[in-house]
Write a protein that holds these residues in place. Sequence first.
Motif, PDB file in Angstrom:
ATOM      1  N   TYR A   1      -5.551  12.737 -11.769  1.00 57.99           N
ATOM      2  CA  TYR A   1      -5.803  11.436 -11.132  1.00 57.99           C
ATOM      3  C   TYR A   1      -4.964  11.315  -9.865  1.00 57.99           C
ATOM      4  O   TYR A   1      -5.451  10.871  -8.824  1.00 57.99           O
ATOM      5  CB  TYR A   1      -5.445  10.297 -12.098  1.00 57.99           C
ATOM      6  CG  TYR A   1      -6.287  10.297 -13.343  1.00 57.99           C
ATOM      7  CD1 TYR A   1      -7.548   9.716 -13.347  1.00 57.99           C
ATOM      8  CD2 TYR A   1      -5.834  10.910 -14.510  1.00 57.99           C
ATOM      9  CE1 TYR A   1      -8.333   9.726 -14.492  1.00 57.99           C
ATOM     10  CE2 TYR A   1      -6.613  10.928 -15.654  1.00 57.99           C
ATOM     11  CZ  TYR A   1      -7.861  10.338 -15.638  1.00 57.99           C
ATOM     12  OH  TYR A   1      -8.627  10.363 -16.761  1.00 57.99           O
ATOM     13  N   MET A   2      -3.702  11.704  -9.969  1.00 58.61           N
ATOM     14  CA  MET A   2      -2.792  11.571  -8.825  1.00 58.61           C
ATOM     15  C   MET A   2      -3.281  12.403  -7.643  1.00 58.61           C
ATOM     16  O   MET A   2      -3.305  11.931  -6.510  1.00 58.61           O
ATOM     17  CB  MET A   2      -1.387  12.009  -9.218  1.00 58.61           C
ATOM     18  CG  MET A   2      -0.756  11.092 -10.236  1.00 58.61           C
ATOM     19  SD  MET A   2       0.798  11.731 -10.840  1.00 58.61           S
ATOM     20  CE  MET A   2       1.903  11.286  -9.508  1.00 58.61           C
ATOM     21  N   ASN A   3      -3.654  13.641  -7.902  1.00 62.34           N
ATOM     22  CA  ASN A   3      -4.070  14.511  -6.795  1.00 62.34           C
ATOM     23  C   ASN A   3      -5.320  14.004  -6.094  1.00 62.34           C
ATOM     24  O   ASN A   3      -5.509  14.221  -4.904  1.00 62.34           O
ATOM     25  CB  ASN A   3      -4.276  15.944  -7.284  1.00 62.34           C
ATOM     26  CG  ASN A   3      -2.946  16.636  -7.517  1.00 62.34           C
ATOM     27  OD1 ASN A   3      -1.896  16.075  -7.197  1.00 62.34           O
ATOM     28  ND2 ASN A   3      -2.969  17.825  -8.070  1.00 62.34           N
ATOM     29  N   ARG A   4      -6.164  13.300  -6.848  1.00 61.73           N
ATOM     30  CA  ARG A   4      -7.375  12.721  -6.240  1.00 61.73           C
ATOM     31  C   ARG A   4      -7.076  11.426  -5.500  1.00 61.73           C
ATOM     32  O   ARG A   4      -7.901  10.936  -4.749  1.00 61.73           O
ATOM     33  CB  ARG A   4      -8.386  12.373  -7.345  1.00 61.73           C
ATOM     34  CG  ARG A   4      -9.240  13.500  -7.850  1.00 61.73           C
ATOM     35  CD  ARG A   4     -10.518  12.940  -8.461  1.00 61.73           C
ATOM     36  NE  ARG A   4     -10.314  11.912  -9.467  1.00 61.73           N
ATOM     37  CZ  ARG A   4     -10.255  12.146 -10.787  1.00 61.73           C
ATOM     38  NH1 ARG A   4     -10.358  13.383 -11.224  1.00 61.73           N
ATOM     39  NH2 ARG A   4     -10.096  11.159 -11.634  1.00 61.73           N
ATOM     40  N   GLY A   5      -5.924  10.820  -5.825  1.00 65.03           N
ATOM     41  CA  GLY A   5      -5.604   9.523  -5.227  1.00 65.03           C
ATOM     42  C   GLY A   5      -6.088   8.365  -6.066  1.00 65.03           C
ATOM     43  O   GLY A   5      -6.075   7.212  -5.636  1.00 65.03           O
ATOM     44  N   ASP A   6      -6.522   8.665  -7.313  1.00 68.53           N
ATOM     45  CA  ASP A   6      -6.984   7.611  -8.231  1.00 68.53           C
ATOM     46  C   ASP A   6      -5.823   7.066  -9.039  1.00 68.53           C
ATOM     47  O   ASP A   6      -4.789   7.721  -9.169  1.00 68.53           O
ATOM     48  CB  ASP A   6      -7.997   8.196  -9.232  1.00 68.53           C
ATOM     49  CG  ASP A   6      -9.395   8.210  -8.660  1.00 68.53           C
ATOM     50  OD1 ASP A   6      -9.730   7.286  -7.895  1.00 68.53           O
ATOM     51  OD2 ASP A   6     -10.139   9.156  -8.978  1.00 68.53           O
TER      52      ASP A   6
ATOM     53  N   MET B   1      -6.518   8.687   2.128  1.00 70.80           N
ATOM     54  CA  MET B   1      -7.613   7.730   2.389  1.00 70.80           C
ATOM     55  C   MET B   1      -8.065   7.107   1.070  1.00 70.80           C
ATOM     56  O   MET B   1      -8.320   5.911   0.980  1.00 70.80           O
ATOM     57  CB  MET B   1      -8.803   8.418   3.071  1.00 70.80           C
ATOM     58  CG  MET B   1      -8.561   8.828   4.508  1.00 70.80           C
ATOM     59  SD  MET B   1      -7.827   7.517   5.517  1.00 70.80           S
ATOM     60  CE  MET B   1      -9.148   6.309   5.535  1.00 70.80           C
ATOM     61  N   LYS B   2      -8.156   7.944   0.034  1.00 73.89           N
ATOM     62  CA  LYS B   2      -8.587   7.453  -1.280  1.00 73.89           C
ATOM     63  C   LYS B   2      -7.567   6.458  -1.840  1.00 73.89           C
ATOM     64  O   LYS B   2      -7.923   5.412  -2.390  1.00 73.89           O
ATOM     65  CB  LYS B   2      -8.745   8.664  -2.225  1.00 73.89           C
ATOM     66  CG  LYS B   2      -9.109   8.322  -3.626  1.00 73.89           C
ATOM     67  CD  LYS B   2     -10.533   7.797  -3.711  1.00 73.89           C
ATOM     68  CE  LYS B   2     -10.868   7.443  -5.155  1.00 73.89           C
ATOM     69  NZ  LYS B   2     -12.142   6.793  -5.292  1.00 73.89           N
ATOM     70  N   ARG B   3      -6.281   6.760  -1.669  1.00 74.27           N
ATOM     71  CA  ARG B   3      -5.246   5.860  -2.207  1.00 74.27           C
ATOM     72  C   ARG B   3      -5.272   4.501  -1.508  1.00 74.27           C
ATOM     73  O   ARG B   3      -5.075   3.463  -2.136  1.00 74.27           O
ATOM     74  CB  ARG B   3      -3.863   6.515  -2.064  1.00 74.27           C
ATOM     75  CG  ARG B   3      -3.660   7.620  -3.104  1.00 74.27           C
ATOM     76  CD  ARG B   3      -2.556   8.572  -2.704  1.00 74.27           C
ATOM     77  NE  ARG B   3      -1.258   7.964  -2.678  1.00 74.27           N
ATOM     78  CZ  ARG B   3      -0.266   8.352  -1.889  1.00 74.27           C
ATOM     79  NH1 ARG B   3      -0.451   9.357  -1.039  1.00 74.27           N
ATOM     80  NH2 ARG B   3       0.883   7.759  -1.937  1.00 74.27           N
TER      81      ARG B   3
ATOM     82  N   ASP C   1      -0.585  14.487  -2.957  1.00 72.78           N
ATOM     83  CA  ASP C   1      -1.429  13.308  -2.693  1.00 72.78           C
ATOM     84  C   ASP C   1      -1.107  12.657  -1.352  1.00 72.78           C
ATOM     85  O   ASP C   1      -1.626  11.600  -1.040  1.00 72.78           O
ATOM     86  CB  ASP C   1      -1.380  12.311  -3.856  1.00 72.78           C
ATOM     87  CG  ASP C   1       0.001  11.728  -4.115  1.00 72.78           C
ATOM     88  OD1 ASP C   1       0.991  12.240  -3.541  1.00 72.78           O
ATOM     89  OD2 ASP C   1       0.086  10.759  -4.896  1.00 72.78           O
ATOM     90  N   ASP C   2      -0.256  13.281  -0.521  1.00 79.19           N
ATOM     91  CA  ASP C   2      -0.097  12.829   0.866  1.00 79.19           C
ATOM     92  C   ASP C   2      -1.003  13.631   1.801  1.00 79.19           C
ATOM     93  O   ASP C   2      -0.956  13.460   3.026  1.00 79.19           O
ATOM     94  CB  ASP C   2       1.373  12.924   1.320  1.00 79.19           C
ATOM     95  CG  ASP C   2       2.201  11.725   0.825  1.00 79.19           C
ATOM     96  OD1 ASP C   2       1.589  10.728   0.384  1.00 79.19           O
ATOM     97  OD2 ASP C   2       3.437  11.784   0.896  1.00 79.19           O
ATOM     98  N   ALA C   3      -1.849  14.512   1.228  1.00 82.84           N
ATOM     99  CA  ALA C   3      -2.864  15.205   2.045  1.00 82.84           C
ATOM    100  C   ALA C   3      -3.888  14.163   2.502  1.00 82.84           C
ATOM    101  O   ALA C   3      -4.147  13.193   1.780  1.00 82.84           O
ATOM    102  CB  ALA C   3      -3.542  16.282   1.209  1.00 82.84           C
TER     103      ALA C   3
ATOM    104  N   PRO D   1       0.816  -1.210   0.000  1.00 81.01           N
ATOM    105  CA  PRO D   1       0.000   0.000   0.000  1.00 81.01           C
ATOM    106  C   PRO D   1       0.854   1.265   0.000  1.00 81.01           C
ATOM    107  O   PRO D   1       2.067   1.199   0.272  1.00 81.01           O
ATOM    108  CB  PRO D   1      -0.793  -0.115   1.316  1.00 81.01           C
ATOM    109  CG  PRO D   1       0.040  -0.990   2.179  1.00 81.01           C
ATOM    110  CD  PRO D   1       0.748  -1.940   1.272  1.00 81.01           C
ATOM    111  N   PRO D   2       0.264   2.429  -0.274  1.00 86.20           N
ATOM    112  CA  PRO D   2       1.025   3.685  -0.190  1.00 86.20           C
ATOM    113  C   PRO D   2       1.560   3.852   1.231  1.00 86.20           C
ATOM    114  O   PRO D   2       0.824   3.656   2.197  1.00 86.20           O
ATOM    115  CB  PRO D   2      -0.022   4.771  -0.520  1.00 86.20           C
ATOM    116  CG  PRO D   2      -1.346   4.112  -0.480  1.00 86.20           C
ATOM    117  CD  PRO D   2      -1.141   2.647  -0.665  1.00 86.20           C
TER     118      PRO D   2
END
Length: 218
Positions: free
Chosen positions: A56-61, A173-175, A166-168, A12-13
């Motif tokens: 996509y990255m910023n959303r965690g998708d 949570m999305k990742r 994307d570590d916000a 996982p991330p």
Amino acid sequence: MTKGLRLVLFGPPGAGKGTQAQLLRERLNLTHISSGDLFRHHLGLGTPLGLRAKEYMNRGDLVPDEVTIDIILEKVMSIPSDGGFILDGFPRNPNQADVLDKKLAADSRDLDVVVHLKVSESELLNRLGGRYICRDCQSPHSIGEGEDTTDKKCDRCGAGLYQRDDDAPAAVMKRIEVYNEETTPLLGFYQQRGVLVEIPGDHSVDRVNKLIMTALNS
Ligand code: AMP
């Protein structure tokens, strides 16, 4: 000449894939291919690929397969056939795993091992909250809560550090959700192939590295 190891780092991330990949790359003389680093590199340069990946990255998708698969496979297939590699962050869904599998099999260079770094969700959230990345070499660094980051420099190359968008918390949570839904089904696929190795990743960097080296040597 003996052939190099063909390895996937899976987890996982925040599991420590990037950190362990750096260590293994140096120890075992492998080419490190990180899909996330590649996208961040393009993002930094503002290329069309980077701009496409960014939303996509910023959303965690996950970035769509039609963007991702070709550029990663091109990198993998450009490695000499006896050269070893570490795939970090790829494959991340069943389609990516299937395409990779077929491409490698067609060239008689199947994966040797898939190392699954298992880390609890609470530890992932803790790590990602304090994770800072080098602007230059992309090495991840862990910064304690409340620690001043203004003058912090990369341990490896001395460049400045930054926190990934994307570590916000919302993206994290999305990742993790995307990992659980889209990526974990691959564990069964690799287990059936007999290449999956499970490593407890909740320990220190050194300890996890020793566990991986022991598993690879056995
Ligand atoms: P990472 O650095 O591996 O955590 O990746 C950061 C982000 O890049 C992910 O959250 C995705 O948006 C994108 N990404 C990285 N690898 C892949 C992949 N194999 N497939 C799709 N998107 C990816």
